[in-house]
Motif scaffolding. Sequence first.
Motif, PDB file in Angstrom:
ATOM      1  N   LEU A  54       0.899  -0.990  -0.070  1.00 38.86           N
ATOM      2  CA  LEU A  54      -0.008  -0.058  -0.055  1.00 38.86           C
ATOM      3  C   LEU A  54       0.947   1.227  -0.037  1.00 38.86           C
ATOM      4  N   THR A  55       0.443   1.887  -0.908  1.00 38.26           N
ATOM      5  CA  THR A  55       1.596   3.332  -1.021  1.00 38.26           C
ATOM      6  C   THR A  55       0.892   4.565  -1.784  1.00 38.26           C
ATOM      7  N   ILE A  56       1.791   5.672  -1.941  1.00 42.08           N
ATOM      8  CA  ILE A  56       1.109   6.810  -2.485  1.00 42.08           C
ATOM      9  C   ILE A  56       1.606   6.731  -3.959  1.00 42.08           C
ATOM     10  N   ALA A  57       0.737   6.998  -5.009  1.00 45.95           N
ATOM     11  CA  ALA A  57       0.919   7.010  -6.169  1.00 45.95           C
ATOM     12  C   ALA A  57       1.913   8.132  -6.501  1.00 45.95           C
ATOM     13  N   VAL A  58       2.661   7.989  -7.336  1.00 46.31           N
ATOM     14  CA  VAL A  58       3.618   9.028  -8.134  1.00 46.31           C
ATOM     15  C   VAL A  58       2.958   9.491  -9.167  1.00 46.31           C
ATOM     16  N   GLY A  59       1.906   8.729  -9.838  1.00 45.22           N
ATOM     17  CA  GLY A  59       1.262   9.279 -10.902  1.00 45.22           C
ATOM     18  C   GLY A  59       1.834   8.476 -12.231  1.00 45.22           C
ATOM     19  N   THR A  60       2.899   7.816 -12.468  1.00 42.76           N
ATOM     20  CA  THR A  60       3.292   7.085 -13.317  1.00 42.76           C
ATOM     21  C   THR A  60       3.144   5.594 -13.488  1.00 42.76           C
ATOM     22  N   GLU A  61       2.587   5.158 -12.370  1.00 47.88           N
ATOM     23  CA  GLU A  61       2.370   3.521 -12.392  1.00 47.88           C
ATOM     24  C   GLU A  61       1.408   3.314 -13.419  1.00 47.88           C
ATOM     25  N   SER A  62       1.724   1.915 -14.141  1.00 48.50           N
ATOM     26  CA  SER A  62       0.714   1.449 -14.941  1.00 48.50           C
ATOM     27  C   SER A  62      -0.500   0.762 -14.143  1.00 48.50           C
ATOM     28  N   PHE A  63      -1.634   0.813 -14.601  1.00 49.05           N
ATOM     29  CA  PHE A  63      -2.791   0.439 -14.038  1.00 49.05           C
ATOM     30  C   PHE A  63      -3.481  -0.280 -15.240  1.00 49.05           C
ATOM     31  N   GLU A  98      -3.928   2.876 -17.725  1.00 51.70           N
ATOM     32  CA  GLU A  98      -3.862   4.212 -17.513  1.00 51.70           C
ATOM     33  C   GLU A  98      -2.896   4.561 -16.089  1.00 51.70           C
ATOM     34  N   SER A  99      -2.851   5.632 -15.645  1.00 52.92           N
ATOM     35  CA  SER A  99      -2.259   5.813 -14.472  1.00 52.92           C
ATOM     36  C   SER A  99      -3.067   6.575 -13.375  1.00 52.92           C
ATOM     37  N   PRO A 100      -2.749   6.030 -12.251  1.00 54.90           N
ATOM     38  CA  PRO A 100      -3.565   6.688 -11.046  1.00 54.90           C
ATOM     39  C   PRO A 100      -3.078   8.171 -10.914  1.00 54.90           C
ATOM     40  N   SER A 101      -3.805   8.981 -10.223  1.00 52.06           N
ATOM     41  CA  SER A 101      -3.458  10.454  -9.858  1.00 52.06           C
ATOM     42  C   SER A 101      -2.139  10.512  -8.976  1.00 52.06           C
ATOM     43  N   ASP A 112       5.820  -4.717  -8.236  1.00 49.14           N
ATOM     44  CA  ASP A 112       6.910  -4.272  -8.828  1.00 49.14           C
ATOM     45  C   ASP A 112       6.619  -3.719 -10.167  1.00 49.14           C
ATOM     46  N   LEU A 113       5.558  -3.791 -10.875  1.00 50.30           N
ATOM     47  CA  LEU A 113       5.098  -3.767 -12.126  1.00 50.30           C
ATOM     48  C   LEU A 113       4.138  -2.505 -12.232  1.00 50.30           C
ATOM     49  N   GLY A 114       3.512  -2.074 -11.153  1.00 51.16           N
ATOM     50  CA  GLY A 114       2.654  -1.031 -11.149  1.00 51.16           C
ATOM     51  C   GLY A 114       1.432  -0.990 -10.237  1.00 51.16           C
ATOM     52  N   CYS A 140      -4.450  -2.022  -7.489  1.00 47.88           N
ATOM     53  CA  CYS A 140      -5.653  -1.535  -7.299  1.00 47.88           C
ATOM     54  C   CYS A 140      -5.762  -0.168  -6.817  1.00 47.88           C
ATOM     55  N   ARG A 141      -6.618   0.805  -7.391  1.00 45.94           N
ATOM     56  CA  ARG A 141      -6.638   2.106  -6.983  1.00 45.94           C
ATOM     57  C   ARG A 141      -7.352   2.522  -5.895  1.00 45.94           C
ATOM     58  N   ARG A 142      -7.486   3.850  -5.279  1.00 46.92           N
ATOM     59  CA  ARG A 142      -8.311   4.480  -4.301  1.00 46.92           C
ATOM     60  C   ARG A 142      -8.441   3.361  -3.199  1.00 46.92           C
ATOM     61  N   TRP A 143      -7.321   3.158  -2.531  1.00 44.48           N
ATOM     62  CA  TRP A 143      -7.274   2.087  -1.502  1.00 44.48           C
ATOM     63  C   TRP A 143      -7.624   0.854  -2.231  1.00 44.48           C
ATOM     64  N   ASN A 144      -8.812   0.363  -1.852  1.00 43.71           N
ATOM     65  CA  ASN A 144      -9.155  -1.086  -2.209  1.00 43.71           C
ATOM     66  C   ASN A 144     -10.515  -0.840  -2.907  1.00 43.71           C
ATOM     67  N   TRP A 145     -10.816   0.061  -3.890  1.00 40.11           N
ATOM     68  CA  TRP A 145     -11.990   0.191  -4.489  1.00 40.11           C
ATOM     69  C   TRP A 145     -12.015   0.005  -5.988  1.00 40.11           C
ATOM     70  N   ARG A 146     -11.150   0.245  -6.533  1.00 32.17           N
ATOM     71  CA  ARG A 146     -10.813  -0.124  -8.032  1.00 32.17           C
ATOM     72  C   ARG A 146      -9.866  -0.960  -8.413  1.00 32.17           C
ATOM     73  N   GLN A 147     -10.117  -2.156  -8.553  1.00 33.51           N
ATOM     74  CA  GLN A 147      -9.366  -3.236  -8.844  1.00 33.51           C
ATOM     75  C   GLN A 147      -9.019  -3.510 -10.384  1.00 33.51           C
ATOM     76  N   GLY A 148      -7.823  -3.536 -10.403  1.00 35.58           N
ATOM     77  CA  GLY A 148      -7.226  -3.669 -11.981  1.00 35.58           C
ATOM     78  C   GLY A 148      -7.369  -4.894 -12.439  1.00 35.58           C
ATOM     79  N   THR A 149      -7.243  -5.323 -13.675  1.00 36.98           N
ATOM     80  CA  THR A 149      -7.402  -6.568 -14.528  1.00 36.98           C
ATOM     81  C   THR A 149      -6.334  -7.637 -14.429  1.00 36.98           C
ATOM     82  N   ARG A 150      -5.147  -7.156 -14.102  1.00 32.48           N
ATOM     83  CA  ARG A 150      -3.822  -7.929 -14.126  1.00 32.48           C
ATOM     84  C   ARG A 150      -3.839  -8.887 -13.146  1.00 32.48           C
ATOM     85  N   THR A 151      -4.244  -8.506 -11.960  1.00 35.57           N
ATOM     86  CA  THR A 151      -4.319  -9.378 -10.505  1.00 35.57           C
ATOM     87  C   THR A 151      -5.523  -9.948 -10.366  1.00 35.57           C
TER      88      THR A 151
END
Length: 158
Positions: free
Chosen positions: A46-55, A66-69, A78-80, A83-94
């Motif tokens: 769990l971390t704070i996005a720098v805004g360049t992570e792949s999602f 896309e990238s988080p804000s 390690d890849l990006g 899940c965004r907005r704490w645990n609200w918006r899950q990505g497809t990769r995992t």
Amino acid sequence: MKKRVEKDGRIPSIIPIVDLYNAVSLRFSIPVGGENFDAYVGKPRLTIAVGTESFHTVLNGDAVVESPSKGEVIWRDDLGATCRRWNWRQGTRTRLETVGGRMWFILESLAAMPEEALEGAAKMLVSGLRELAPGCKVYKQEITTAKASVASSDMRVG
């Protein structure tokens, strides 16, 4: 999800494992997510996005990256972002697509949530997991900070 239920009176069924953790989320009014642990590269954190992570996500039915804000709270590996907005918006990769392998679940609560309620949510999830995957092994770990409490379970179906 809660808004969808309030608007439509129900949520669509996705797959049994996702339906289970969505039911726990709705019952206890907390964010609950499930992840395919084997799809992670490195450890989840769990971390704070720098805004360049792949999602990896879906937009209008199409796979997109896309990238988080910058400054957004995200789960990542390690890849990006996974899940965004704490645990609200899950990505497809995992995302979870079947019951099996190593699955990792996050139950998030704020300090205002009684410990008994968080434990009740975890018990409901574990009970459902054991129904979906008899013989599964469930490991539970609670991680706390001054402002939030996160309980996670790692389930392995062998």
